[in-house]
Design a protein around this motif. Structure first.
Motif, PDB file in Angstrom:
ATOM      1  N   GLN A 232       0.848  -1.191   0.000  1.00 38.93           N
ATOM      2  CA  GLN A 232       0.000   0.000   0.000  1.00 38.93           C
ATOM      3  C   GLN A 232       0.882   1.239   0.000  1.00 38.93           C
ATOM      4  O   GLN A 232       1.457   1.624   1.018  1.00 38.93           O
ATOM      5  CB  GLN A 232      -0.908   0.000   1.231  1.00 38.93           C
ATOM      6  CG  GLN A 232      -1.776   1.249   1.337  1.00 38.93           C
ATOM      7  CD  GLN A 232      -2.771   1.164   2.465  1.00 38.93           C
ATOM      8  OE1 GLN A 232      -3.642   0.297   2.482  1.00 38.93           O
ATOM      9  NE2 GLN A 232      -2.643   2.047   3.447  1.00 38.93           N
ATOM     10  N   LEU A 233       0.990   1.883  -1.145  1.00 39.09           N
ATOM     11  CA  LEU A 233       1.854   3.052  -1.307  1.00 39.09           C
ATOM     12  C   LEU A 233       1.094   4.232  -1.898  1.00 39.09           C
ATOM     13  O   LEU A 233       1.690   5.230  -2.267  1.00 39.09           O
ATOM     14  CB  LEU A 233       3.034   2.710  -2.232  1.00 39.09           C
ATOM     15  CG  LEU A 233       3.926   1.553  -1.781  1.00 39.09           C
ATOM     16  CD1 LEU A 233       4.853   1.125  -2.905  1.00 39.09           C
ATOM     17  CD2 LEU A 233       4.726   1.954  -0.557  1.00 39.09           C
ATOM     18  N   GLY A 234      -0.178   4.129  -2.004  1.00 36.54           N
ATOM     19  CA  GLY A 234      -1.008   5.088  -2.705  1.00 36.54           C
ATOM     20  C   GLY A 234      -2.019   4.261  -3.460  1.00 36.54           C
ATOM     21  O   GLY A 234      -2.868   3.599  -2.884  1.00 36.54           O
ATOM     22  N   SER A 235      -1.892   4.231  -4.775  1.00 37.71           N
ATOM     23  CA  SER A 235      -2.693   3.330  -5.598  1.00 37.71           C
ATOM     24  C   SER A 235      -1.850   2.126  -5.963  1.00 37.71           C
ATOM     25  O   SER A 235      -0.789   2.264  -6.576  1.00 37.71           O
ATOM     26  CB  SER A 235      -3.171   4.042  -6.870  1.00 37.71           C
ATOM     27  OG  SER A 235      -3.783   3.124  -7.745  1.00 37.71           O
ATOM     28  N   ARG A 236      -2.300   0.930  -5.592  1.00 45.39           N
ATOM     29  CA  ARG A 236      -1.529  -0.267  -5.905  1.00 45.39           C
ATOM     30  C   ARG A 236      -1.419  -0.476  -7.404  1.00 45.39           C
ATOM     31  O   ARG A 236      -0.483  -1.112  -7.878  1.00 45.39           O
ATOM     32  CB  ARG A 236      -2.163  -1.483  -5.237  1.00 45.39           C
ATOM     33  CG  ARG A 236      -2.131  -1.420  -3.712  1.00 45.39           C
ATOM     34  CD  ARG A 236      -2.856  -2.609  -3.099  1.00 45.39           C
ATOM     35  NE  ARG A 236      -3.129  -2.402  -1.679  1.00 45.39           N
ATOM     36  CZ  ARG A 236      -2.405  -2.924  -0.694  1.00 45.39           C
ATOM     37  NH1 ARG A 236      -1.361  -3.656  -0.978  1.00 45.39           N
ATOM     38  NH2 ARG A 236      -2.724  -2.705   0.563  1.00 45.39           N
ATOM     39  N   GLY A 237      -2.360   0.050  -8.170  1.00 44.47           N
ATOM     40  CA  GLY A 237      -2.309  -0.092  -9.616  1.00 44.47           C
ATOM     41  C   GLY A 237      -1.156   0.651 -10.262  1.00 44.47           C
ATOM     42  O   GLY A 237      -0.833   0.414 -11.428  1.00 44.47           O
ATOM     43  N   GLU A 238      -0.516   1.552  -9.505  1.00 39.61           N
ATOM     44  CA  GLU A 238       0.625   2.295 -10.058  1.00 39.61           C
ATOM     45  C   GLU A 238       1.888   1.442 -10.109  1.00 39.61           C
ATOM     46  O   GLU A 238       2.835   1.788 -10.815  1.00 39.61           O
ATOM     47  CB  GLU A 238       0.886   3.538  -9.202  1.00 39.61           C
ATOM     48  CG  GLU A 238      -0.253   4.537  -9.219  1.00 39.61           C
ATOM     49  CD  GLU A 238      -0.150   5.559  -8.096  1.00 39.61           C
ATOM     50  OE1 GLU A 238      -0.883   6.556  -8.143  1.00 39.61           O
ATOM     51  OE2 GLU A 238       0.663   5.342  -7.160  1.00 39.61           O
ATOM     52  N   GLY A 239       1.911   0.366  -9.348  1.00 45.64           N
ATOM     53  CA  GLY A 239       3.092  -0.486  -9.333  1.00 45.64           C
ATOM     54  C   GLY A 239       4.269   0.180  -8.644  1.00 45.64           C
ATOM     55  O   GLY A 239       4.155   1.245  -8.030  1.00 45.64           O
ATOM     56  N   LEU A 240       5.435  -0.459  -8.761  1.00 47.98           N
ATOM     57  CA  LEU A 240       6.643   0.056  -8.114  1.00 47.98           C
ATOM     58  C   LEU A 240       7.376   1.083  -8.970  1.00 47.98           C
ATOM     59  O   LEU A 240       8.213   1.820  -8.468  1.00 47.98           O
ATOM     60  CB  LEU A 240       7.586  -1.100  -7.778  1.00 47.98           C
ATOM     61  CG  LEU A 240       7.034  -2.165  -6.825  1.00 47.98           C
ATOM     62  CD1 LEU A 240       8.098  -3.224  -6.541  1.00 47.98           C
ATOM     63  CD2 LEU A 240       6.550  -1.551  -5.518  1.00 47.98           C
TER      64      LEU A 240
END
Length: 726
Positions: A585-593
């Motif tokens: 969980q870093l924001g939107s998980r769909g954004e990836g790393l």
């Protein structure tokens, strides 16, 4: 005499052998302790002569001891009773079998390989009745791994772990998520107060964090003086660490969540109390963590402070207080993306990459002995400092200095942000700032100091830019794996011969005006030589001595590393590394790393020539830049100087201070700044502070005045705001 009688499961019969005694004082049995319970008793009923009687019980279950203390029974002497109980899983003991957010019956059926990895290991149940409780959870305490060949020795403990209950056939799943069948546990006793344990796949050499810690060469102390005891639990596997003086269990990982795949690992522990502090870098609203089902991602990003948004660095350390006032600390030396979750009754769950833990039985100063004591700033660095992004020219800075003196505001250090560079290119001087070298000399004569900013990204769209051409000669830039092609991104440098239209939206400006940039690999020895030469020529300009800028400190920014495009200008090539089976969980998980940084498949090289993926060392990018930059600064100035870095990792405090990032001009930021500084003190970075009066948005007069009062007590006391703000 009242004795227990053999009975079926979940039934305790208490029989009176001699029933002719009547107690004149009306004494009762108030409590009973039952051992050997695999789960918590959810209900307890008391019967006398097969008839239920009314009691109000209080149940305390100790999962580590697998025992329950039942109070409030009021069992009269001279009578026989039966106690019946039902075992179950309270909400706070429900460990989600699918860690993806928003899991439901419908979504769970289409989760793919990750659900197979973590959700079919054991029987699982569903619950959608309690807010915050996982929808699907493990039914039982097993984790599939059992222990063989345990060795207890004077130096520590070793054991083999075997997967005896695989969730699914490794042949039917991608290698990256298949459970590893055999693992190794190693526990090392470093001293009476410090131990390390590591779980790894001994059949396959995995990346390990190349960050040196202050560890003794051989075990110190003795079994008699050691402050802790270690016990390996056989089946299911678990590791238990106990404080010898009090018996308090400070680590207990015998839980169903233990998972060990190639790109997905998780381990959990019970905590001795709800008093947990640390973990960064994330903006927290309280110093003590809220244990009510909260999740925090950890991955270095160009992310201004925000709730549950990991910012610029990674600090996987926490301090736990025990109920009797003792304290301990735990450091997970992991540089991959990870996530932590807090459970209602003091459960901590990690989603990680490799599992080397260092557990410290405090005195409180011992964590600093492990990561190193904080750098000692010079005396002048404790004074008030001033900066802003958006200075128009050196004349504006010179006027500011005079205005501060005329206002009789104590003032020791002045900064220049990227405005002083030509088109935001490192190691250059903007024509509007040609008077800056002379101004710095003037400030020195008046007893003041000056700090310059540097970014890591180097423009690649220049015809005569020595920093880039010499970087190519030294082979310093991060490339695609097994290729000579550089991974190009976009950051601050503008293209040559363009006029930037600031009225356009941000993405359009990046597309039209930003140059391609290359990122140095600061692990390489050749990069450090190149970096030293470029900084030296700013301090001592070999082509025009009058343009030498005699800075006293350096400020390294954007070193997560940050990019204004996601991955590279041409996208990324390895889908699994940039979108692994589980994204924290870093924001939107769909954004990836890859979001706002380099592609994870970028290839870097450790000083000994070992190739590593950016996926593994991303969180070390700022760390790898920090010590070399301080060494260069001190070699040039022959003074201690100060180095301020945006991205940090454990041990960064040995060389640099840190500011808490691009905050906002808001009242709540005053409280949050205190929490942030206290946390960074736990991390061994005591020279910290927030941007006084706020970086984003205009600051109100009253807010700024109060913030200046608070900021006077920041170790790193700097007023800094953004372009166009006041």
């Amino acid at each position: 005499m009242l004795v227990p009688h053999p009975s079926p499961q979940n039934l305790l019969q208490l029989n009176v052998l001699h029933g002719n005694y009547m107690d004149p004082g009306n004494l009762y049995f108030q409590e009973v302790k039952i051992l050997g319970l695999p789960q918590e008793p959810m209900t307890v009923t008391v019967e006398e002569k097969d008839q239920p009687i009314e009691v109000t019980t209080n149940i305390t279950y100790d999962p580590a001891q697998k025992g329950a203390l039942i109070r409030g029974l009021r069992l009269e002497l001279g009578k026989s009773y039966s106690l019946r109980w039902t075992l179950g899983t309270p909400p706070w003991e429900k460990y989600d079998c699918d860690p993806n957010p928003g899991t439901s019956k419908e979504t769970r059926e289409d989760k793919g390989v990750l659900t197979k990895l973590v959700g079919k290991y054991l029987p699982w149940q569903e619950d959608n009745s309690t807010p915050g409780v996982p929808y699907c959870y493990y039914n039982g305490s097993g984790n599939g791994y059992a222990v063989d060949d345990v060795i207890y020795a004077s130096w520590g403990v070793a054991a083999n772990l075997t997967l005896r209950n695989p969730r699914f056939s490794p042949k039917s799943s991608p290698k990256s998520v298949a459970p590893i069948g055999t693992l190794r546990l190693e526990v090392k006793y470093h001293s009476d107060h410090l131990l390390q344990f590591k779980i790894y796949d001994y059949a396959y050499e995995r990346y390990e964090v190349p960050v040196p810690l202050n560890l003794p060469g051989s075990p110190q102390g003795s079994a008699h003086s050691r402050q802790y005891e270690v016990m390996v639990q056989a089946e299911p596997f678990g590791l238990q660490i106990r404080r010898r003086s009090t018996g308090t269990i400070i680590w207990d990982s015998q839980l169903p969540t233990f998972t060990f795949g190639d790109l997905f690992l998780q381990i959990s522990t019970r905590l001795p109390s709800q008093y947990v502090y640390g973990f960064g870098e994330t903006e927290h609203t309280t110093f003590r963590h809220d244990m009510n089902w909260h999740t925090w991602g950890m991955f270095a990003r160009d992310q201004p402070p925000g709730y549950k948004l990991n910012s610029y660095g990674v600090q996987p350390f926490y301090m736990g207080l025990e109920k009797d006032g003792n304290a301990h600390g735990v450091l997970l030396l992991n540089s991959n993306a990870m996530e932590i979750r807090f459970w209602k009754i003091c459960i901590l769950r990690w989603f990680v990459w490799v599992l080397p833990y260092f557990l410290v039985i405090l005195p409180i100063f011992l964590p600093l002995q492990l990561v190193g004591r904080p750098v000692m700033p010079p005396y002048w660095a404790l004074g008030f400092q001033l900066c802003r992004y958006g200075y128009e020219n050196d004349t504006e800075i010179a006027k500011l200095v005079e205005d501060m003196k005329n206002a009789r505001i104590p003032y020791d250090v002045q900064y220049a942000d990227i405005d002083y560079m030509e088109r935001q290119l490192d190691f250059t001087l903007n024509p509007r700032f040609l008077g800056l070298p002379a101004l710095i000399d003037k400030l020195h004569h008046e007893g003041m100091k000056f700090v310059l900013i540097l970014d890591p990204a180097i423009s690649a769209n220049e015809t005569d830019y020595l920093a880039y051409s010499r970087g190519l000669e030294k082979d310093v830039f991060i490339k695609w794996p097994n290729s000579d092609d550089i991974i190009f991104a976009k950051v601050w440098p503008d293209l040559p011969n363009v006029v930037v239209n600031d009225s356009l939206d941000w993405d359009t400006q990046v597309e039209l005006y930003r140059a391609y940039t290359a990122f140095p690999d600061f692990f390489r020895n050749s990069t450090l030589e190149w970096w030293a030469r470029e900084i030296t020529e700013v301090y001592n300009n070999p082509r025009n001595a009058s343009l030498s800028m005699k800075f006293d400190g350096l400020w390294i920014d954007m070193n997560e590393p940050s990019s204004f495009v996601h991955g590279s200008v041409s996208g990324c090539r390895d889908q699994e590394l940039n979108f692994p089976p589980y994204v924290p969980q870093l924001g939107s998980r769909g954004e990836g790393l890859k979001f706002k940084t380099l592609c994870m498949e970028g290839q870097q090289f450790l000083p000994d020539g070992t190739p590593v993926r950016h996926y593994d060392v991303h969180n070390l990018y700022g760390w790898s830049q920090t010590k070399p930059t301080l060494d260069i600064l001190q070699n040039l100035t022959k003074e201690r100087g100060i180095l301020i870095t945006r991205s940090t990792f454990p041990t960064s405090g040995r060389w640099a201070g840190h500011w808490l990032g691009d905050n906002t001009a808001a009242w709540d930021q005053l409280t949050k700044s205190i929490i942030g500084m206290m946390e960074f003190s736990l991390f061994g970075i005591s020279y910290t502070g927030a941007d006084i009066c706020g970086f984003f948005q205009d600051s109100e007069y009253e807010l700024c005045a109060r913030w200046m009062e608070l900021g006077a007590f920041y170790p790193y006391s700097r007023n800094h705001n953004g372009k166009g703000h006041k």
